[in-house]
Design a protein around this motif. Sequence first.
Motif, PDB file in Angstrom:
ATOM      1  N   ALA A 139      38.717  15.961 144.433  1.00  0.00           N
ATOM      2  CA  ALA A 139      39.028  15.308 146.021  1.00  0.00           C
ATOM      3  C   ALA A 139      38.763  17.101 146.774  1.00  0.00           C
ATOM      4  O   ALA A 139      38.388  16.940 147.698  1.00  0.00           O
ATOM      5  CB  ALA A 139      40.100  14.832 146.061  1.00  0.00           C
ATOM      6  N   ALA A 140      39.275  17.954 146.113  1.00  0.00           N
ATOM      7  CA  ALA A 140      39.563  19.614 146.280  1.00  0.00           C
ATOM      8  C   ALA A 140      38.032  19.716 147.242  1.00  0.00           C
ATOM      9  O   ALA A 140      37.639  20.162 147.650  1.00  0.00           O
ATOM     10  CB  ALA A 140      41.133  20.482 146.345  1.00  0.00           C
ATOM     11  N   ARG A 141      37.533  20.182 145.996  1.00  0.00           N
ATOM     12  CA  ARG A 141      35.983  20.131 146.055  1.00  0.00           C
ATOM     13  C   ARG A 141      34.919  19.558 146.845  1.00  0.00           C
ATOM     14  O   ARG A 141      34.351  19.921 147.342  1.00  0.00           O
ATOM     15  CB  ARG A 141      35.894  20.403 144.164  1.00  0.00           C
ATOM     16  N   LYS A 142      35.380  17.907 146.565  1.00  0.00           N
ATOM     17  CA  LYS A 142      34.647  17.058 147.518  1.00  0.00           C
ATOM     18  C   LYS A 142      34.712  17.405 148.403  1.00  0.00           C
ATOM     19  O   LYS A 142      33.304  17.925 149.731  1.00  0.00           O
ATOM     20  CB  LYS A 142      35.086  15.790 146.922  1.00  0.00           C
ATOM     21  N   ALA A 143      35.922  17.846 149.625  1.00  0.00           N
ATOM     22  CA  ALA A 143      36.259  18.387 150.525  1.00  0.00           C
ATOM     23  C   ALA A 143      36.038  19.587 151.077  1.00  0.00           C
ATOM     24  O   ALA A 143      35.353  19.679 152.463  1.00  0.00           O
ATOM     25  CB  ALA A 143      37.921  17.950 150.517  1.00  0.00           C
ATOM     26  N   ILE A 144      35.786  20.671 150.177  1.00  0.00           N
ATOM     27  CA  ILE A 144      34.945  21.785 150.410  1.00  0.00           C
ATOM     28  C   ILE A 144      33.673  21.814 150.782  1.00  0.00           C
ATOM     29  O   ILE A 144      33.070  22.017 151.645  1.00  0.00           O
ATOM     30  CB  ILE A 144      35.169  22.614 149.184  1.00  0.00           C
ATOM     31  N   LYS A 145      33.031  20.871 150.167  1.00  0.00           N
ATOM     32  CA  LYS A 145      31.217  20.018 150.236  1.00  0.00           C
ATOM     33  C   LYS A 145      31.441  19.588 151.219  1.00  0.00           C
ATOM     34  O   LYS A 145      29.760  19.984 152.553  1.00  0.00           O
ATOM     35  CB  LYS A 145      30.667  19.345 149.180  1.00  0.00           C
ATOM     36  N   GLU A 146      32.237  18.872 152.218  1.00  0.00           N
ATOM     37  CA  GLU A 146      32.602  17.965 152.874  1.00  0.00           C
ATOM     38  C   GLU A 146      32.622  18.580 154.853  1.00  0.00           C
ATOM     39  O   GLU A 146      31.594  18.932 155.734  1.00  0.00           O
ATOM     40  CB  GLU A 146      32.968  17.531 153.155  1.00  0.00           C
ATOM     41  N   ILE A 147      33.207  20.155 154.206  1.00  0.00           N
ATOM     42  CA  ILE A 147      33.758  21.300 155.379  1.00  0.00           C
ATOM     43  C   ILE A 147      32.839  21.996 155.383  1.00  0.00           C
ATOM     44  O   ILE A 147      31.465  22.141 156.063  1.00  0.00           O
ATOM     45  CB  ILE A 147      34.849  21.569 154.904  1.00  0.00           C
ATOM     46  N   GLU A 148      31.759  22.707 154.317  1.00  0.00           N
ATOM     47  CA  GLU A 148      30.584  22.720 154.518  1.00  0.00           C
ATOM     48  C   GLU A 148      29.329  22.617 155.061  1.00  0.00           C
ATOM     49  O   GLU A 148      28.497  22.736 155.339  1.00  0.00           O
ATOM     50  CB  GLU A 148      30.339  23.198 152.893  1.00  0.00           C
ATOM     51  N   GLY A 149      29.004  21.036 155.103  1.00  0.00           N
ATOM     52  CA  GLY A 149      28.188  20.433 155.521  1.00  0.00           C
ATOM     53  C   GLY A 149      28.067  20.365 156.949  1.00  0.00           C
ATOM     54  O   GLY A 149      27.360  20.223 157.758  1.00  0.00           O
ATOM     55  N   LEU A 150      29.594  20.421 157.700  1.00  0.00           N
ATOM     56  CA  LEU A 150      29.827  20.050 158.831  1.00  0.00           C
ATOM     57  C   LEU A 150      29.786  22.076 159.378  1.00  0.00           C
ATOM     58  O   LEU A 150      29.716  22.424 160.776  1.00  0.00           O
ATOM     59  CB  LEU A 150      31.052  19.787 159.087  1.00  0.00           C
ATOM     60  N   GLY A 151      28.663  22.542 158.857  1.00  0.00           N
ATOM     61  CA  GLY A 151      28.816  24.100 158.931  1.00  0.00           C
ATOM     62  C   GLY A 151      30.357  24.915 159.361  1.00  0.00           C
ATOM     63  O   GLY A 151      30.044  26.064 160.258  1.00  0.00           O
ATOM     64  N   ALA A 152      31.881  24.277 159.083  1.00  0.00           N
ATOM     65  CA  ALA A 152      32.485  24.260 158.861  1.00  0.00           C
ATOM     66  C   ALA A 152      32.998  25.661 158.550  1.00  0.00           C
ATOM     67  O   ALA A 152      34.274  26.013 158.439  1.00  0.00           O
ATOM     68  CB  ALA A 152      33.971  24.059 159.750  1.00  0.00           C
ATOM     69  N   SER A 153      32.921  26.136 156.970  1.00  0.00           N
ATOM     70  CA  SER A 153      32.973  26.976 156.643  1.00  0.00           C
ATOM     71  C   SER A 153      33.311  28.897 156.480  1.00  0.00           C
ATOM     72  O   SER A 153      34.078  29.262 155.712  1.00  0.00           O
ATOM     73  CB  SER A 153      31.470  26.973 155.241  1.00  0.00           C
ATOM     74  N   GLY A 154      33.063  28.843 157.571  1.00  0.00           N
ATOM     75  CA  GLY A 154      33.076  30.829 158.507  1.00  0.00           C
ATOM     76  C   GLY A 154      34.503  30.693 158.758  1.00  0.00           C
ATOM     77  O   GLY A 154      34.693  31.439 159.526  1.00  0.00           O
ATOM     78  N   LEU A 155      35.373  29.441 158.987  1.00  0.00           N
ATOM     79  CA  LEU A 155      36.583  29.948 159.046  1.00  0.00           C
ATOM     80  C   LEU A 155      37.871  30.317 157.943  1.00  0.00           C
ATOM     81  O   LEU A 155      37.672  30.140 157.313  1.00  0.00           O
ATOM     82  CB  LEU A 155      37.135  27.908 160.170  1.00  0.00           C
ATOM     83  N   PRO A 156      39.094  31.031 159.144  1.00  0.00           N
ATOM     84  CA  PRO A 156      39.841  30.953 157.602  1.00  0.00           C
ATOM     85  C   PRO A 156      40.427  30.344 157.329  1.00  0.00           C
ATOM     86  O   PRO A 156      40.738  28.792 157.541  1.00  0.00           O
ATOM     87  CB  PRO A 156      40.864  31.962 158.828  1.00  0.00           C
ATOM     88  N   VAL A 157      41.167  30.289 156.227  1.00  0.00           N
ATOM     89  CA  VAL A 157      42.246  29.299 155.336  1.00  0.00           C
ATOM     90  C   VAL A 157      43.299  29.692 155.590  1.00  0.00           C
ATOM     91  O   VAL A 157      44.459  30.921 155.637  1.00  0.00           O
ATOM     92  CB  VAL A 157      41.856  29.144 153.970  1.00  0.00           C
ATOM     93  N   CYS A 158      44.057  28.261 155.697  1.00  0.00           N
ATOM     94  CA  CYS A 158      45.477  28.343 156.223  1.00  0.00           C
ATOM     95  C   CYS A 158      46.200  27.451 154.659  1.00  0.00           C
ATOM     96  O   CYS A 158      45.905  26.686 154.261  1.00  0.00           O
ATOM     97  CB  CYS A 158      45.548  27.192 157.440  1.00  0.00           C
ATOM     98  N   MET A 159      46.738  28.126 153.980  1.00  0.00           N
ATOM     99  CA  MET A 159      47.288  27.793 152.426  1.00  0.00           C
ATOM    100  C   MET A 159      48.536  27.369 152.657  1.00  0.00           C
ATOM    101  O   MET A 159      49.593  27.427 153.602  1.00  0.00           O
ATOM    102  CB  MET A 159      47.860  28.807 151.996  1.00  0.00           C
ATOM    103  N   ALA A 160      48.518  25.600 152.165  1.00  0.00           N
ATOM    104  CA  ALA A 160      49.720  25.663 152.248  1.00  0.00           C
ATOM    105  C   ALA A 160      49.870  25.344 150.854  1.00  0.00           C
ATOM    106  O   ALA A 160      50.264  24.904 149.756  1.00  0.00           O
ATOM    107  CB  ALA A 160      50.130  23.985 152.552  1.00  0.00           C
TER     108      ALA A 160
END
Length: 559
Positions: free
Chosen positions: A469-490
């Motif tokens: 599920a995490a890998r799928k979400a990352i692909k969706e985020i990349e598809g939205l062109g938002a992969s250049g944002l910083p990450v907030c670790m929980a």
Amino acid sequence: MLTDIEIAQQAHMLPITEVAASLGIDPDDLELYGRYKAKLSDTLAKKAASNPDGKLILVTAINPTPAGEGKTTTSVGLGQAMAKLGKKAVLALREPSLGPVFGIKGGAAGGGYSQVVPMEDINLHFTGDMHAITAANNLLCAMVDNSLQQGNPLGIDPRRILFKRCLDMNDRALRHTVIGLGGKANGVPREDGFIITVASEIMAILCLAEDLQDLKKRMGDILVAWTYDNKPVYARDLKADGAMAALMKDAIKPNLVQTLENTPVLIHGGPFANIAHGCNSVRATKLALKLGDYCITEAGFGSDLGAEKFFDIKCRYAGLTPACAVVVATVRALKYNGGVAKADLGAENVGALEKGIVNLRAHVENMRKFGIPAVVAINRFGTDTDAEIAVIDRCCQELGVPYALSEVFAKGGEGGIELAKAVLSVIEGEGAPEDHFHPLYPLELTVEEKIEKIARDIYGADGVEYTAAARKAIKEIEGLGASGLPVCMAKTQYSLSDDPKKLGRPNHFTITVSEVRLSAGAGFIVVQTGSIMTMPGLPKVPSAEKIDVDADGNISGLF
């Protein structure tokens, strides 16, 4: 021995107009909430814009333990000590959440003789910011469900609604819910759930927004859901952003209060650092830098969470350059990291301290990975022995980091003089380091590369594993062109790893990423690890059981 609330209730508070006057703030720039609290007007920041920036000091800590570290207490005491040395210091802190207040951790107004007052107000409703955030969050949720009820013109897939309702209370029963039951008139049935208000994206937006218009734009950018044909739905598509911003028009203004020794404090915003980005608002911090020669702020939990996000998210977006980081630790907490049970922490145990002090080493070394000089603050307890202090001394000498014993809980600002002098020496003394601050990673890295960088360099992990599920979400985020944002670790706050039972400085472990989601309005990607939850629960004996109020309105039992 007096309790925190008894000490606070005996404090001699100055009218907030006098506290403001000490900073050169005109009465016209105050929106009073009684005699001792005020919001600061939007025009004040414009008036102060030409002032030079003060020095920014971050207070962080080792991984928290049941023994307590006293990070906020140290922050308040350091500010009071600076004032005693004739320095113009302004504190910039987070607002407490009602979840910990009625749960187990306690408030966020400091302790002993290093507190922010009026502590009852600050720990409870304060100026209503938390309620405004909750209302704005839940308005958006109501508009999503109303859109479904009114024919679903946007084609929202009810199974893929990402934005959850929130409540500023620990309530585990609301983590997973089903709504819309009871027939056609009561809405479309679907699975839903609640998060605690301080984990809401609205909270993050409040803390990162430059002004009201920026806040409104960020509100509109919130990714709410996906449609049946796999298209994103944002808050602006529901036309919710204007009304949400209207609810937040007062909440975006920083709050002015004071310490027990009348040092000025800006309290604004309160995201948790284990499930959010853990820093007070950019607006409050920037204003504090303009109003004082030194701004002392703190970031939640240990440096692996709060400080990392402070540097990689807040400082990056706001253009802030920290001058120094104070790493708070206690002998008791380091012994706990060395395997000593909580009940036995008062007894001398040099061997356990030598074993657990690796946790302090990790946090000091992490500060240097951002190019930040550090000072270690040992929050001293009466049970600390000379032999144990000698272990701290030897460790800090080996690390080449100055340290100071702090007694601000018992002595207020006077107990922080040694710490204040150590901080000032690092910032301004002979041989003070040049500015070499830098974030941990460039934004050009992929999402997975950023996660891996934090996991390896800050946590000490061997690598990262991802759920499907995490890998799928990352692909969706990349598809939205938002992969250049910083990450907030929980991640759990109790360990450098994602397993709260691994104390000290664990090695040979991997971080498991269970969920990834885009907080487009806040401007970061939330990466959930391990079993961290965004809605905490109450303990077996919650603090709420001890809190009471008498016929005259006097509160008791609040720490």
